[in-house]
Scaffold this motif. Structure first.
Motif, PDB file in Angstrom:
ATOM      1  N   GLN A 223      57.844  33.646  41.109  1.00 24.65           N
ATOM      2  CA  GLN A 223      56.415  33.726  41.302  1.00 24.65           C
ATOM      3  C   GLN A 223      55.768  34.350  40.072  1.00 24.65           C
ATOM      4  O   GLN A 223      56.430  34.928  39.239  1.00 24.65           O
ATOM      5  N   VAL A 224      54.441  34.215  39.960  1.00 28.50           N
ATOM      6  CA  VAL A 224      53.739  34.730  38.799  1.00 28.50           C
ATOM      7  C   VAL A 224      53.408  36.206  38.971  1.00 28.50           C
ATOM      8  O   VAL A 224      53.367  36.729  40.075  1.00 28.50           O
ATOM      9  N   GLN A 225      53.179  36.842  37.840  1.00 32.75           N
ATOM     10  CA  GLN A 225      52.632  38.195  37.797  1.00 32.75           C
ATOM     11  C   GLN A 225      51.303  38.113  37.063  1.00 32.75           C
ATOM     12  O   GLN A 225      51.151  37.332  36.126  1.00 32.75           O
ATOM     13  N   LEU A 226      50.341  38.950  37.468  1.00 30.87           N
ATOM     14  CA  LEU A 226      48.978  38.837  36.969  1.00 30.87           C
ATOM     15  C   LEU A 226      48.534  40.117  36.285  1.00 30.87           C
ATOM     16  O   LEU A 226      48.780  41.220  36.802  1.00 30.87           O
ATOM     17  N   VAL A 227      47.849  39.959  35.147  1.00 33.38           N
ATOM     18  CA  VAL A 227      47.305  41.097  34.418  1.00 33.38           C
ATOM     19  C   VAL A 227      45.866  40.780  34.030  1.00 33.38           C
ATOM     20  O   VAL A 227      45.604  39.839  33.277  1.00 33.38           O
ATOM     21  N   GLU A 228      44.934  41.598  34.558  1.00 31.10           N
ATOM     22  CA  GLU A 228      43.520  41.407  34.245  1.00 31.10           C
ATOM     23  C   GLU A 228      43.121  42.194  33.003  1.00 31.10           C
ATOM     24  O   GLU A 228      43.733  43.218  32.678  1.00 31.10           O
ATOM     25  N   SER A 229      42.070  41.721  32.350  1.00 30.04           N
ATOM     26  CA  SER A 229      41.491  42.435  31.219  1.00 30.04           C
ATOM     27  C   SER A 229      40.037  42.025  31.079  1.00 30.04           C
ATOM     28  O   SER A 229      39.594  41.057  31.704  1.00 30.04           O
ATOM     29  N   GLY A 230      39.296  42.784  30.273  1.00 26.29           N
ATOM     30  CA  GLY A 230      37.926  42.416  29.966  1.00 26.29           C
ATOM     31  C   GLY A 230      36.852  43.241  30.645  1.00 26.29           C
ATOM     32  O   GLY A 230      35.661  43.048  30.392  1.00 26.29           O
ATOM     33  N   GLY A 231      37.250  44.150  31.507  1.00 23.51           N
ATOM     34  CA  GLY A 231      36.250  44.985  32.165  1.00 23.51           C
ATOM     35  C   GLY A 231      35.623  45.980  31.196  1.00 23.51           C
ATOM     36  O   GLY A 231      36.066  46.127  30.062  1.00 23.51           O
ATOM     37  N   GLY A 232      34.575  46.660  31.678  1.00 29.34           N
ATOM     38  CA  GLY A 232      33.935  47.654  30.834  1.00 29.34           C
ATOM     39  C   GLY A 232      32.626  48.127  31.418  1.00 29.34           C
ATOM     40  O   GLY A 232      32.295  47.820  32.562  1.00 29.34           O
ATOM     41  N   LEU A 233      31.894  48.883  30.611  1.00 28.97           N
ATOM     42  CA  LEU A 233      30.593  49.418  30.993  1.00 28.97           C
ATOM     43  C   LEU A 233      29.509  48.635  30.268  1.00 28.97           C
ATOM     44  O   LEU A 233      29.532  48.550  29.023  1.00 28.97           O
ATOM     45  N   VAL A 234      28.604  48.049  31.032  1.00 29.63           N
ATOM     46  CA  VAL A 234      27.518  47.261  30.460  1.00 29.63           C
ATOM     47  C   VAL A 234      26.207  47.641  31.152  1.00 29.63           C
ATOM     48  O   VAL A 234      26.214  48.336  32.170  1.00 29.63           O
ATOM     49  N   GLN A 235      25.111  47.149  30.587  1.00 36.67           N
ATOM     50  CA  GLN A 235      23.800  47.375  31.196  1.00 36.67           C
ATOM     51  C   GLN A 235      23.414  46.178  32.054  1.00 36.67           C
ATOM     52  O   GLN A 235      23.927  45.057  31.863  1.00 36.67           O
ATOM     53  N   ALA A 236      22.512  46.412  32.971  1.00 36.14           N
ATOM     54  CA  ALA A 236      22.007  45.332  33.814  1.00 36.14           C
ATOM     55  C   ALA A 236      21.452  44.210  32.935  1.00 36.14           C
ATOM     56  O   ALA A 236      20.755  44.464  31.951  1.00 36.14           O
ATOM     57  N   GLY A 237      21.807  42.973  33.304  1.00 40.73           N
ATOM     58  CA  GLY A 237      21.377  41.825  32.539  1.00 40.73           C
ATOM     59  C   GLY A 237      22.381  41.346  31.514  1.00 40.73           C
ATOM     60  O   GLY A 237      22.265  40.224  30.994  1.00 40.73           O
ATOM     61  N   ASP A 238      23.367  42.178  31.208  1.00 40.83           N
ATOM     62  CA  ASP A 238      24.387  41.817  30.229  1.00 40.83           C
ATOM     63  C   ASP A 238      25.422  40.865  30.831  1.00 40.83           C
ATOM     64  O   ASP A 238      25.389  40.573  32.034  1.00 40.83           O
ATOM     65  N   SER A 239      26.332  40.428  29.977  1.00 40.78           N
ATOM     66  CA  SER A 239      27.407  39.535  30.392  1.00 40.78           C
ATOM     67  C   SER A 239      28.767  40.152  30.073  1.00 40.78           C
ATOM     68  O   SER A 239      28.892  40.974  29.157  1.00 40.78           O
ATOM     69  N   LEU A 240      29.767  39.732  30.834  1.00 38.40           N
ATOM     70  CA  LEU A 240      31.161  40.097  30.585  1.00 38.40           C
ATOM     71  C   LEU A 240      32.020  38.908  30.957  1.00 38.40           C
ATOM     72  O   LEU A 240      31.657  38.137  31.852  1.00 38.40           O
ATOM     73  N   ARG A 241      33.165  38.786  30.289  1.00 40.09           N
ATOM     74  CA  ARG A 241      34.131  37.777  30.694  1.00 40.09           C
ATOM     75  C   ARG A 241      35.456  38.456  30.988  1.00 40.09           C
ATOM     76  O   ARG A 241      36.033  39.108  30.112  1.00 40.09           O
ATOM     77  N   LEU A 242      35.892  38.311  32.224  1.00 39.43           N
ATOM     78  CA  LEU A 242      37.188  38.825  32.627  1.00 39.43           C
ATOM     79  C   LEU A 242      38.249  37.747  32.424  1.00 39.43           C
ATOM     80  O   LEU A 242      37.979  36.556  32.598  1.00 39.43           O
ATOM     81  N   SER A 243      39.442  38.200  32.073  1.00 35.32           N
ATOM     82  CA  SER A 243      40.576  37.296  31.936  1.00 35.32           C
ATOM     83  C   SER A 243      41.707  37.773  32.826  1.00 35.32           C
ATOM     84  O   SER A 243      41.854  38.974  33.068  1.00 35.32           O
ATOM     85  N   CYS A 244      42.493  36.827  33.286  1.00 37.77           N
ATOM     86  CA  CYS A 244      43.668  37.148  34.099  1.00 37.77           C
ATOM     87  C   CYS A 244      44.814  36.297  33.566  1.00 37.77           C
ATOM     88  O   CYS A 244      44.813  35.068  33.730  1.00 37.77           O
ATOM     89  N   ALA A 245      45.758  36.952  32.925  1.00 40.29           N
ATOM     90  CA  ALA A 245      46.908  36.250  32.347  1.00 40.29           C
ATOM     91  C   ALA A 245      48.063  36.275  33.336  1.00 40.29           C
ATOM     92  O   ALA A 245      48.414  37.334  33.873  1.00 40.29           O
ATOM     93  N   ALA A 246      48.651  35.113  33.542  1.00 43.43           N
ATOM     94  CA  ALA A 246      49.765  34.986  34.481  1.00 43.43           C
ATOM     95  C   ALA A 246      51.068  34.753  33.731  1.00 43.43           C
ATOM     96  O   ALA A 246      51.122  33.930  32.808  1.00 43.43           O
TER      97      ALA A 246
END
Length: 125
Positions: free
Chosen positions: A1-24
């Motif tokens: 089975q796969v194992q998952l690792v997320e990345s890309g989180g952080g602190l942003v202001q309202a209205g901003d954008s973020l992209r999260l990634s999940c590598a398997a």
């Protein structure tokens, strides 16, 4: 089975954008429906978005529809969550999840048996 690792989180202001990634890691990534859930302090883990194994179909929670986009690259064994127009109420730990042979009808935590460790997203007002 796969194992998952997320990345890309952080602190942003309202209205901003973020992209999260999940590598398997592991085999047969394309056999898994992939989803994002989130959990805010003191609240239950809630569904955000799910994408089909073939990247053809996706489904979103009403609270993020039109602002978030889930996608996957089966060649890179990675699923993404593009988050635009972020709001303070989007603040949570975001988890990637996998369901073997799942579909976009899989939208509850019990449908997913593989989880990442989570990544914190904080949106300030």
């Amino acid at each position: 089975q796969v194992q998952l690792v997320e990345s890309g989180g952080g602190l942003v202001q309202a209205g901003d954008s973020l992209r999260l990634s999940c590598a398997a890691s592991g085999r047969a990534f394309s056999a898994y429906a992939m989803a994002w859930f989130r959990q805010a302090p003191g609240k239950e883990r809630e569904f955000v978005a799910v994408i089909s194994r073939s990247d053809i179909m996706a489904y979103y929670a009403d609270s993020v529809k039109g602002r978030f986009t889930i996608s996957r690259d089966n060649a890179k064994n990675t699923v993404y969550l593009q988050m635009d127009s972020l709001k303070p109420e989007d603040t949570a730990v975001y988890y990637c999840a996998a369901a073997l042979y799942g579909s976009t009808s899989s939208r509850d935590t019990k449908s997913f048996n593989i989880w990442g460790q989570g990544t914190q997203v904080t949106v300030s007002s």
